[in-house]
Design an enzyme around this catalytic site. Structure first.
Site, mmCIF file in Angstrom:
data_model
loop_
_atom_site.group_PDB
_atom_site.id
_atom_site.type_symbol
_atom_site.label_atom_id
_atom_site.label_comp_id
_atom_site.label_asym_id
_atom_site.label_seq_id
_atom_site.Cartn_x
_atom_site.Cartn_y
_atom_site.Cartn_z
ATOM 1 N N SER A 10 0.882 -1.178 -0.141
ATOM 2 C CA SER A 10 -0.039 0.164 0.107
ATOM 3 C C SER A 10 0.932 1.094 0.053
ATOM 4 O O SER A 10 1.639 1.552 1.045
ATOM 5 C CB SER A 10 -0.938 0.028 1.242
ATOM 6 O OG SER A 10 -1.295 1.115 1.538
ATOM 7 N N HIS A 34 -1.581 -1.663 -4.277
ATOM 8 C CA HIS A 34 -2.849 -1.358 -3.355
ATOM 9 C C HIS A 34 -2.910 0.140 -3.177
ATOM 10 O O HIS A 34 -1.908 0.986 -2.664
ATOM 11 C CB HIS A 34 -2.804 -1.852 -1.998
ATOM 12 C CG HIS A 34 -3.980 -1.681 -1.172
ATOM 13 N ND1 HIS A 34 -5.092 -2.603 -1.060
ATOM 14 C CD2 HIS A 34 -4.298 -0.914 -0.198
ATOM 15 C CE1 HIS A 34 -5.966 -2.183 -0.235
ATOM 16 N NE2 HIS A 34 -5.467 -1.217 0.327
ATOM 17 N N ASP A 36 -4.821 3.447 -1.720
ATOM 18 C CA ASP A 36 -6.061 3.790 -0.766
ATOM 19 C C ASP A 36 -6.531 5.000 -1.137
ATOM 20 O O ASP A 36 -5.887 6.061 -0.943
ATOM 21 C CB ASP A 36 -5.342 3.729 0.591
ATOM 22 C CG ASP A 36 -4.932 2.302 1.386
ATOM 23 O OD1 ASP A 36 -5.964 1.706 1.314
ATOM 24 O OD2 ASP A 36 -3.891 2.190 1.513
ATOM 25 N N MET A 38 -8.747 8.080 -0.193
ATOM 26 C CA MET A 38 -9.582 8.566 1.035
ATOM 27 C C MET A 38 -10.359 9.812 0.787
ATOM 28 O O MET A 38 -9.621 10.749 0.036
ATOM 29 C CB MET A 38 -8.694 8.720 2.247
ATOM 30 C CG MET A 38 -7.898 7.369 2.457
ATOM 31 S SD MET A 38 -6.937 7.705 3.908
ATOM 32 C CE MET A 38 -6.529 5.931 4.302
ATOM 33 N N HIS A 69 -8.599 0.694 -3.374
ATOM 34 C CA HIS A 69 -9.556 0.607 -2.299
ATOM 35 C C HIS A 69 -10.149 1.727 -1.895
ATOM 36 O O HIS A 69 -9.401 2.768 -1.362
ATOM 37 C CB HIS A 69 -8.544 0.008 -1.118
ATOM 38 C CG HIS A 69 -9.185 -0.171 0.149
ATOM 39 N ND1 HIS A 69 -8.652 -0.155 1.436
ATOM 40 C CD2 HIS A 69 -10.183 -0.239 0.534
ATOM 41 C CE1 HIS A 69 -9.570 -0.319 2.457
ATOM 42 N NE2 HIS A 69 -10.592 -0.139 1.901
ATOM 43 N N MET A 71 -12.092 4.271 0.207
ATOM 44 C CA MET A 71 -12.646 4.583 1.406
ATOM 45 C C MET A 71 -13.300 5.898 1.070
ATOM 46 O O MET A 71 -12.854 6.948 1.698
ATOM 47 C CB MET A 71 -11.503 4.549 2.424
ATOM 48 C CG MET A 71 -10.988 3.218 2.749
ATOM 49 S SD MET A 71 -9.400 3.040 3.420
ATOM 50 C CE MET A 71 -8.454 3.433 2.017
ATOM 51 N N MET A 140 -10.714 -5.551 6.839
ATOM 52 C CA MET A 140 -10.114 -4.545 7.256
ATOM 53 C C MET A 140 -9.650 -4.911 8.835
ATOM 54 O O MET A 140 -10.346 -5.647 9.412
ATOM 55 C CB MET A 140 -10.583 -2.942 7.490
ATOM 56 C CG MET A 140 -11.088 -2.359 6.322
ATOM 57 S SD MET A 140 -9.760 -1.880 5.473
ATOM 58 C CE MET A 140 -8.526 -1.068 6.707
ATOM 59 N N ASP A 178 -6.118 -6.223 5.371
ATOM 60 C CA ASP A 178 -5.606 -5.206 5.154
ATOM 61 C C ASP A 178 -5.569 -4.402 6.550
ATOM 62 O O ASP A 178 -6.450 -4.049 6.996
ATOM 63 C CB ASP A 178 -6.495 -4.087 4.019
ATOM 64 C CG ASP A 178 -5.800 -2.781 3.895
ATOM 65 O OD1 ASP A 178 -4.698 -2.599 4.103
ATOM 66 O OD2 ASP A 178 -6.755 -2.036 3.132
HETATM 67 C C1 DX5 Z 1 -5.919 1.915 6.053
HETATM 68 C C2 DX5 Z 1 -5.597 1.428 4.693
HETATM 69 C C3 DX5 Z 1 -4.629 0.560 4.368
HETATM 70 C C4 DX5 Z 1 -3.226 0.859 4.911
HETATM 71 C C5 DX5 Z 1 -2.200 -0.222 5.339
HETATM 72 O O1 DX5 Z 1 -6.879 2.766 5.977
HETATM 73 O O2 DX5 Z 1 -6.770 0.852 4.109
HETATM 74 O O3 DX5 Z 1 -4.373 0.028 3.160
HETATM 75 O O4 DX5 Z 1 -2.609 1.826 4.271
HETATM 76 O O5 DX5 Z 1 -1.023 0.402 6.079
HETATM 77 P P1 DX5 Z 1 -0.471 -0.420 7.011
HETATM 78 O O6 DX5 Z 1 -0.105 -1.786 6.442
HETATM 79 O O7 DX5 Z 1 0.377 0.414 7.630
HETATM 80 O O8 DX5 Z 1 -1.521 -0.390 8.171
HETATM 81 ZN ZN ZN Z 2 -6.072 -0.281 2.100
#
Ligand code: DX5
Ligand code: ZN
Length: 224
Positions: A10, A34, A36, A38, A69, A71, A140, A178
């Protein structure tokens, strides 16, 4: 034969100023990357947008698949944008979508793989009826929003139940875990039936990200 778990780094945990360099370093090691996404509403953080996804895809066209992903609130809107900007796998949160089946079908109609994500406290069992239509189920193992949080240990049994459900029904979606994944819990998750492990801090905050990926996968590493 033992199933090989896939690692999806990620980039949220990476130094954005040297992203190209580190991706070139790890691209031979991973099948998935991956991303993320947000929006500051579904989670209390902002990350990056479709331009970065598209830039990564242009530079690394066939090296790895981009797992997006989402969010975000209104995942249907963003799913389409990321599908058109380099995303290969579009994962949205069950908690954010009133019509999950419609969105799964929309993502597949766009020619992409569809995934559904569950927060730690959300039971995937609520979505049992539609799991035959997804390619990825993401569990998660921290509350979403930030990299570097601590893994929630009871997630292991949640993953084990999901794997049993999948195998009993002859389904073949990938089981992604994750959040807070490190070499120690990676072994437990693999044993519980996870097929993809996301690694943020454990990969990008390591001195040697390639070694870190191998450690998550459980590869034997030669000691020099
Ligand atoms: C959290 C994300 C994860 C995160 C993982 O909201 O969805 O993908 O970046 O990072 P680590 O492995 O550091 O928890
Ligand atoms: Zn993620």
């Amino acid at each position: 034969m033992e199933e090989k778990v896939k690692i999806a780094p990620s980039i949220l945990a990476a130094d954005f100023l040297s992203l190209g360099k580190v991706l070139s370093l790890i691209c031979g090691e991973v099948e998935l990357l991956h991303l993320d996404i947000m929006d500051g509403h579904f989670v209390p953080n902002l990350s990056f947008g479709p331009k970065l996804a598209s830039d990564i895809k242009k530079r690394f066209t066939s090296e790895f698949l981009l797992e997006v992903h989402l969010m975000v609130e209104h995942p249907s809107y963003w799913a389409e944008i990321f599908a058109r900007n380099g995303g290969d796998i579009i994962v949205f949160h069950w908690e954010a979508e009133r019509h999950p089946l419609r969105l799964i079908r929309k993502i597949r109609d766009l020619g992409k793989k569809a995934g559904i994500a569950f927060n730690p406290a959300t039971l995937w069992e609520n979505a049992e009826l539609i799991l035959s239509e997804v390619d990825y189920v993401l569990i998660m193992s921290v509350d979403p929003g930030f990299s570097g949080q601590s893994f929630i240990p009871w997630i292991v049994s949640k993953v084990r139940r999901l794997r049993e459900f999948r195998d009993d029904r002859g389904l073949c979606f990938e089981i992604v875990v994750d959040g807070g994944v490190n070499p120690k819990n990676a072994a437990l998750l693999k044993e519980a039936g996870a097929t993809v492990l996301v690694g943020g801090a454990s990969v990008f905050c390591a001195d040697d990200p390639v070694k870190a990926i191998k450690a998550l996968r459980g590869d034997r590493i030669n000691v020099e």
